[in-house]
Enzyme design. Structure first.
Site, short mmCIF file in Angstrom:
data_model
loop_
_atom_site.label_atom_id
_atom_site.label_comp_id
_atom_site.label_asym_id
_atom_site.label_seq_id
_atom_site.Cartn_x
_atom_site.Cartn_y
_atom_site.Cartn_z
N ARG A 36 36.70 46.67 45.80
CA ARG A 36 36.54 46.13 46.68
C ARG A 36 37.65 45.20 47.78
O ARG A 36 38.66 44.34 46.39
CB ARG A 36 34.73 44.52 46.93
CG ARG A 36 35.37 44.00 46.08
CD ARG A 36 34.36 42.37 45.62
NE ARG A 36 33.85 42.19 47.13
CZ ARG A 36 34.48 40.49 47.21
NH1 ARG A 36 35.59 40.38 45.31
NH2 ARG A 36 34.56 40.23 47.59
N ASP A 44 36.22 37.38 41.05
CA ASP A 44 36.35 38.02 40.66
C ASP A 44 36.34 37.19 39.40
O ASP A 44 35.66 37.80 38.57
CB ASP A 44 38.14 39.08 40.40
CG ASP A 44 37.90 39.74 41.86
OD1 ASP A 44 37.08 40.93 41.47
OD2 ASP A 44 39.04 39.74 42.71
N ASP A 70 41.78 41.90 39.55
CA ASP A 70 40.39 42.29 40.41
C ASP A 70 39.58 43.69 39.77
O ASP A 70 40.03 44.09 38.27
CB ASP A 70 41.26 43.42 41.45
CG ASP A 70 41.55 42.81 42.69
OD1 ASP A 70 40.98 41.46 42.74
OD2 ASP A 70 42.48 43.25 42.63
#
Length: 106
Positions: free
Chosen positions: A57, A66, A97
């Protein structure tokens, strides 16, 4: 990023006027609210700007989700929510990420 238990007691809370802004832990509008331990959270719906077929995303910047998702219990339900129009071929990623376990698309 901290999640707070906000009592539904009719108190006008200024942070509801601009929910996306940062709020300091000592902000007066948090009076009577209790911070929640990430291990107490059962489910998180993650917002996004874009996503790809690898369930990566693109967020709103800062890496807040995150970092927060790493603090949850392993059995917490985590999913993103998006419109089909937000799907892109590849989301640019950085080492911190995380892919989402599930993205619900409308």
């Amino acid at each position: 990023m901290t999640f707070w238990d906000v009592p539904l007691d009719g108190t006008r809370r200024a942070f509801f006027d601009k929910p996306a802004r940062a709020i300091a832990p000592d902000d007066p509008s948090l009076a009577g609210c209790t911070p929640r331990d990430p291990h107490e959270i059962d489910a998180v719906v993650v917002p996004m700007v874009a996503f790809d077929a690898s369930d990566m995303r693109l967020g709103y910047g800062g890496g807040n989700y995150d970092r927060f998702l790493r603090e949850l219990r392993s059995d917490a339900v985590v999913c993103g929510i998006a419109f089909r129009e937000q799907e892109v071929e590849a989301v640019p990623t950085e080492p911190h990420d995380l892919a989402l376990p599930k993205i619900i698309v409308a």
